[in-house]
Design a protein around this motif. Structure first.
Motif, PDB file in Angstrom:
ATOM      1  N   VAL A  43       0.833  -1.210   0.000  1.00 53.11           N
ATOM      2  CA  VAL A  43       0.000   0.000   0.000  1.00 53.11           C
ATOM      3  C   VAL A  43       0.864   1.255   0.000  1.00 53.11           C
ATOM      4  CG1 VAL A  43      -1.905   1.185   1.159  1.00 53.11           C
ATOM      5  CG2 VAL A  43      -1.725  -1.285   1.309  1.00 53.11           C
ATOM      6  N   ALA A  44       1.984   1.204   0.713  1.00 52.09           N
ATOM      7  CA  ALA A  44       2.866   2.383   0.760  1.00 52.09           C
ATOM      8  C   ALA A  44       3.381   2.702  -0.647  1.00 52.09           C
ATOM      9  CB  ALA A  44       4.027   2.133   1.714  1.00 52.09           C
ATOM     10  N   ALA A  45       3.755   1.658  -1.392  1.00 57.51           N
ATOM     11  CA  ALA A  45       4.244   1.864  -2.762  1.00 57.51           C
ATOM     12  C   ALA A  45       3.161   2.516  -3.618  1.00 57.51           C
ATOM     13  CB  ALA A  45       4.675   0.526  -3.370  1.00 57.51           C
ATOM     14  N   GLN A  46       1.939   2.022  -3.451  1.00 59.22           N
ATOM     15  CA  GLN A  46       0.823   2.595  -4.215  1.00 59.22           C
ATOM     16  C   GLN A  46       0.622   4.068  -3.853  1.00 59.22           C
ATOM     17  OE1 GLN A  46      -0.507   1.392  -6.778  1.00 59.22           O
ATOM     18  NE2 GLN A  46      -2.057   2.982  -7.046  1.00 59.22           N
ATOM     19  N   GLU A  47       0.745   4.360  -2.551  1.00 56.26           N
ATOM     20  CA  GLU A  47       0.617   5.753  -2.106  1.00 56.26           C
ATOM     21  C   GLU A  47       1.660   6.636  -2.795  1.00 56.26           C
ATOM     22  OE1 GLU A  47      -0.994   5.289   2.539  1.00 56.26           O
ATOM     23  OE2 GLU A  47       1.127   5.615   2.158  1.00 56.26           O
ATOM     24  N   MET A  48       2.885   6.151  -2.871  1.00 53.56           N
ATOM     25  CA  MET A  48       3.958   6.975  -3.449  1.00 53.56           C
ATOM     26  C   MET A  48       3.795   7.143  -4.951  1.00 53.56           C
ATOM     27  SD  MET A  48       5.777   8.367  -1.190  1.00 53.56           S
ATOM     28  CE  MET A  48       4.339   8.488  -0.150  1.00 53.56           C
ATOM     29  N   ARG A  49       3.303   6.111  -5.631  1.00 47.26           N
ATOM     30  CA  ARG A  49       3.043   6.263  -7.076  1.00 47.26           C
ATOM     31  C   ARG A  49       1.950   7.304  -7.300  1.00 47.26           C
ATOM     32  NH1 ARG A  49       4.437   0.503  -7.287  1.00 47.26           N
ATOM     33  NH2 ARG A  49       2.326  -0.005  -6.618  1.00 47.26           N
ATOM     34  N   GLU A  50       0.902   7.213  -6.478  1.00 49.70           N
ATOM     35  CA  GLU A  50      -0.204   8.188  -6.611  1.00 49.70           C
ATOM     36  C   GLU A  50       0.272   9.596  -6.269  1.00 49.70           C
ATOM     37  OE1 GLU A  50      -3.670   7.072  -4.314  1.00 49.70           O
ATOM     38  OE2 GLU A  50      -3.646   5.052  -5.153  1.00 49.70           O
ATOM     39  N   LEU A  51       1.125   9.666  -5.248  1.00 54.08           N
ATOM     40  CA  LEU A  51       1.608  10.981  -4.822  1.00 54.08           C
ATOM     41  C   LEU A  51       2.447  11.616  -5.931  1.00 54.08           C
ATOM     42  CD1 LEU A  51       1.437  12.724  -2.262  1.00 54.08           C
ATOM     43  CD2 LEU A  51       3.708  11.883  -1.674  1.00 54.08           C
ATOM     44  N   TRP A  52       3.292  10.814  -6.557  1.00 53.37           N
ATOM     45  CA  TRP A  52       4.094  11.360  -7.663  1.00 53.37           C
ATOM     46  C   TRP A  52       3.181  11.860  -8.791  1.00 53.37           C
ATOM     47  CZ3 TRP A  52       7.335  14.221  -9.601  1.00 53.37           C
ATOM     48  CH2 TRP A  52       7.640  14.203 -10.964  1.00 53.37           C
ATOM     49  N   SER A  53       2.126  11.092  -9.081  1.00 55.06           N
ATOM     50  CA  SER A  53       1.187  11.540 -10.124  1.00 55.06           C
ATOM     51  C   SER A  53       0.570  12.880  -9.749  1.00 55.06           C
ATOM     52  CB  SER A  53       0.049  10.528 -10.309  1.00 55.06           C
ATOM     53  OG  SER A  53       0.567   9.326 -10.765  1.00 55.06           O
ATOM     54  N   SER A  54       0.199  13.044  -8.493  1.00 55.22           N
ATOM     55  CA  SER A  54      -0.389  14.317  -8.044  1.00 55.22           C
ATOM     56  C   SER A  54       0.604  15.460  -8.186  1.00 55.22           C
ATOM     57  CB  SER A  54      -0.804  14.239  -6.565  1.00 55.22           C
ATOM     58  OG  SER A  54      -1.869  13.362  -6.401  1.00 55.22           O
ATOM     59  N   VAL A  55       1.842  15.201  -7.783  1.00 51.72           N
ATOM     60  CA  VAL A  55       2.876  16.247  -7.858  1.00 51.72           C
ATOM     61  C   VAL A  55       3.138  16.613  -9.320  1.00 51.72           C
ATOM     62  CG1 VAL A  55       5.321  16.731  -7.446  1.00 51.72           C
ATOM     63  CG2 VAL A  55       3.956  15.638  -5.669  1.00 51.72           C
ATOM     64  N   LYS A  56       3.185  15.594 -10.154  1.00 53.69           N
ATOM     65  CA  LYS A  56       3.464  15.825 -11.576  1.00 53.69           C
ATOM     66  C   LYS A  56       2.375  16.693 -12.204  1.00 53.69           C
ATOM     67  CE  LYS A  56       4.754  13.195 -15.636  1.00 53.69           C
ATOM     68  NZ  LYS A  56       4.811  11.861 -16.237  1.00 53.69           N
ATOM     69  N   ARG A  57       1.133  16.370 -11.851  1.00 54.90           N
ATOM     70  CA  ARG A  57       0.008  17.173 -12.364  1.00 54.90           C
ATOM     71  C   ARG A  57       0.147  18.622 -11.914  1.00 54.90           C
ATOM     72  NH1 ARG A  57      -3.370  12.736 -11.455  1.00 54.90           N
ATOM     73  NH2 ARG A  57      -3.845  13.450  -9.347  1.00 54.90           N
ATOM     74  N   ARG A  58       0.483  18.793 -10.660  1.00 55.09           N
ATOM     75  CA  ARG A  58       0.612  20.141 -10.108  1.00 55.09           C
ATOM     76  C   ARG A  58       1.740  20.907 -10.807  1.00 55.09           C
ATOM     77  NH1 ARG A  58      -2.176  23.531  -6.315  1.00 55.09           N
ATOM     78  NH2 ARG A  58      -0.739  25.215  -5.944  1.00 55.09           N
ATOM     79  N   LEU A  59       2.846  20.200 -11.057  1.00 52.16           N
ATOM     80  CA  LEU A  59       3.984  20.848 -11.719  1.00 52.16           C
ATOM     81  C   LEU A  59       3.628  21.248 -13.146  1.00 52.16           C
ATOM     82  CD1 LEU A  59       6.984  18.628 -10.570  1.00 52.16           C
ATOM     83  CD2 LEU A  59       6.703  21.081 -10.125  1.00 52.16           C
ATOM     84  N   LYS A  60       2.867  20.383 -13.811  1.00 56.62           N
ATOM     85  CA  LYS A  60       2.526  20.619 -15.218  1.00 56.62           C
ATOM     86  C   LYS A  60       1.594  21.801 -15.365  1.00 56.62           C
ATOM     87  CE  LYS A  60       2.803  16.533 -18.063  1.00 56.62           C
ATOM     88  NZ  LYS A  60       2.152  15.246 -18.258  1.00 56.62           N
ATOM     89  N   LYS A  61       0.540  21.773 -14.564  1.00 58.88           N
ATOM     90  CA  LYS A  61      -0.537  22.735 -14.798  1.00 58.88           C
ATOM     91  C   LYS A  61      -0.498  23.888 -13.816  1.00 58.88           C
ATOM     92  CE  LYS A  61      -3.485  18.982 -16.346  1.00 58.88           C
ATOM     93  NZ  LYS A  61      -4.528  18.079 -15.921  1.00 58.88           N
ATOM     94  N   GLY A  62       0.221  23.742 -12.719  1.00 60.00           N
ATOM     95  CA  GLY A  62       0.113  24.737 -11.661  1.00 60.00           C
ATOM     96  C   GLY A  62      -1.322  24.777 -11.151  1.00 60.00           C
ATOM     97  N   ALA A  63      -2.087  23.702 -11.427  1.00 57.30           N
ATOM     98  CA  ALA A  63      -3.508  23.676 -11.054  1.00 57.30           C
ATOM     99  C   ALA A  63      -3.650  23.227  -9.609  1.00 57.30           C
ATOM    100  CB  ALA A  63      -4.249  22.709 -11.959  1.00 57.30           C
ATOM    101  N   PRO A  64      -4.826  23.431  -9.023  1.00 58.98           N
ATOM    102  CA  PRO A  64      -5.042  22.943  -7.662  1.00 58.98           C
ATOM    103  C   PRO A  64      -4.765  21.448  -7.591  1.00 58.98           C
ATOM    104  CG  PRO A  64      -6.861  24.324  -8.352  1.00 58.98           C
ATOM    105  CD  PRO A  64      -5.984  24.141  -9.557  1.00 58.98           C
ATOM    106  N   ALA A  65      -4.222  21.019  -6.481  1.00 63.57           N
ATOM    107  CA  ALA A  65      -3.884  19.602  -6.317  1.00 63.57           C
ATOM    108  C   ALA A  65      -5.151  18.759  -6.354  1.00 63.57           C
ATOM    109  CB  ALA A  65      -3.176  19.398  -4.989  1.00 63.57           C
ATOM    110  N   ALA A  66      -4.956  17.477  -6.704  1.00 65.26           N
ATOM    111  CA  ALA A  66      -6.093  16.572  -6.767  1.00 65.26           C
ATOM    112  C   ALA A  66      -6.787  16.501  -5.418  1.00 65.26           C
ATOM    113  CB  ALA A  66      -5.605  15.192  -7.172  1.00 65.26           C
ATOM    114  N   LYS A  67      -8.096  16.341  -5.485  1.00 65.12           N
ATOM    115  CA  LYS A  67      -8.842  16.233  -4.238  1.00 65.12           C
ATOM    116  C   LYS A  67      -8.633  14.847  -3.642  1.00 65.12           C
ATOM    117  CE  LYS A  67     -12.155  19.653  -5.564  1.00 65.12           C
ATOM    118  NZ  LYS A  67     -13.381  19.899  -6.299  1.00 65.12           N
TER     119      LYS A  67
END
Ligand SMILES: Nc1ncnc2c1ncn2[C@@H]1O[C@H](COP(=O)(O)OP(=O)(O)O)[C@@H](O)[C@H]1O
Ligand SMILES: [Mg+2]
Length: 256
Positions: free
Chosen positions: A189-213
């Motif tokens: 589960v921790a690995a899954q959390e970190m993969r999801e977290l990286w996806s959230s960070v990547k989205r934020r970096l790309k768009k400067g948009a609000p972070a995923a809910k």
């Protein structure tokens, strides 16, 4: 090349743990990653020394050499720099904030960390930097008012990254072995959390948009009640009693 920095003046919130794990997760997702350890304690330099096979290089860089180092890394084709900052307000922490495209402010679900987040947020804002919060070490399997209040309080101050990160032995074991949790136990589960977290960070970096809910799964894992989750997603600075002391701190700071 994008640069993220894990910053908070509160020690023990999880900066080094999360910086190392997200760096490894990003590497696995195809980024060319370099970790800059700005903490004079050099925990991530030592973490790296525990694993000779790591393909995520780590270096301690003095503040005076940071800009040069970043320019050199960009030239070499590095796509992501992860900076781990010390838990204070030193020149090292300031240099980390200045260098970052995005400052990630981790906090555990307790009031001391939340107050520390408020101070760090003000500091980051003074430097005109984008920032997101991250709730770490949430109890994994139980309903918990602390988590709920922590999430609300952080959302009242700014964007909260998804998912909430749970307290799990994998994080501590991975640190001991010089690994990320995605290497230690890829199906965990921790690995899954970190993969999801990286996806959230990547989205934020790309768009400067609000972070995923907060997603239902992640919230449930962290023990946030569905009703309360709705409240978090719509949280406004009215987020009430638990946000009050921090609002006071902010007001004091502004007045100063
Ligand atoms: N999600 C987590 N689950 C379990 N232990 C954690 C987690 N995050 C951090 N820790 C532990 O908490 C302690 C402090 O974390 P650390 O990353 O050193 O914080 P910081 O760098 O902010 O001072 C360490 O012992 C670390 O192993
Ligand atoms: Mg640290």
């Amino acid at each position: 090349m994008r640069t993220i920095a894990f910053v908070t003046q509160k020690g023990g919130a999880g900066k080094s743990t999360l910086a190392s794990c997200i760096a490894v997760a990003a590497r696995r997702a195809g980024e060319r990653v370099f970790i800059i350890d700005m903490d004079p304690l050099q925990c991530l330099v030592k973490w790296s020394n525990a694993n000779n096979n790591s393909d995520v290089p780590v270096e301690h860089v003095p503040t005076a050499k940071l800009s040069k180092a970043l320019a050199a890394l960009e030239k070499k084709g590095v796509t992501l720099v992860v900076i781990d900052a010390p838990g204070d307000n030193s020149e090292f922490a300031t240099a980390a904030i200045r260098a970052a495209d995005l400052c990630i402010i981790p906090a555990r679900p307790n009031v001391f960390d939340l107050w520390g987040s408020e101070v760090t947020r003000a500091n980051v804002k003074n430097h005109g930097k984008d920032h997101v919060f991250l709730l770490n070490q949430c109890p994994p399997a139980q309903q918990n008012a602390r988590v709920e209040q922590g999430a609300k309080a952080l959302q009242a101050m700014g964007a909260l990254l998804a998912p909430l990160v749970s307290a799990r032995v994998d994080y501590q074991e991975a640190a001991r072995l010089g690994l990320g949790v995605t290497e230690l136990n890829p199906d965990g589960v921790a690995a899954q959390e970190m993969r999801e977290l990286w996806s959230s960070v990547k989205r934020r970096l790309k768009k400067g948009a609000p972070a995923a809910k907060i997603e239902p799964m992640a919230a449930a894992k962290a023990g946030v009640k569905p009703m309360a989750m709705g409240a978090q997603q719509n949280a406004k600075p009215t987020a009430k009693a638990e946000a009050k002391p921090m609002a006071r701190a902010a007001a004091t700071k502004r007045a100063a």
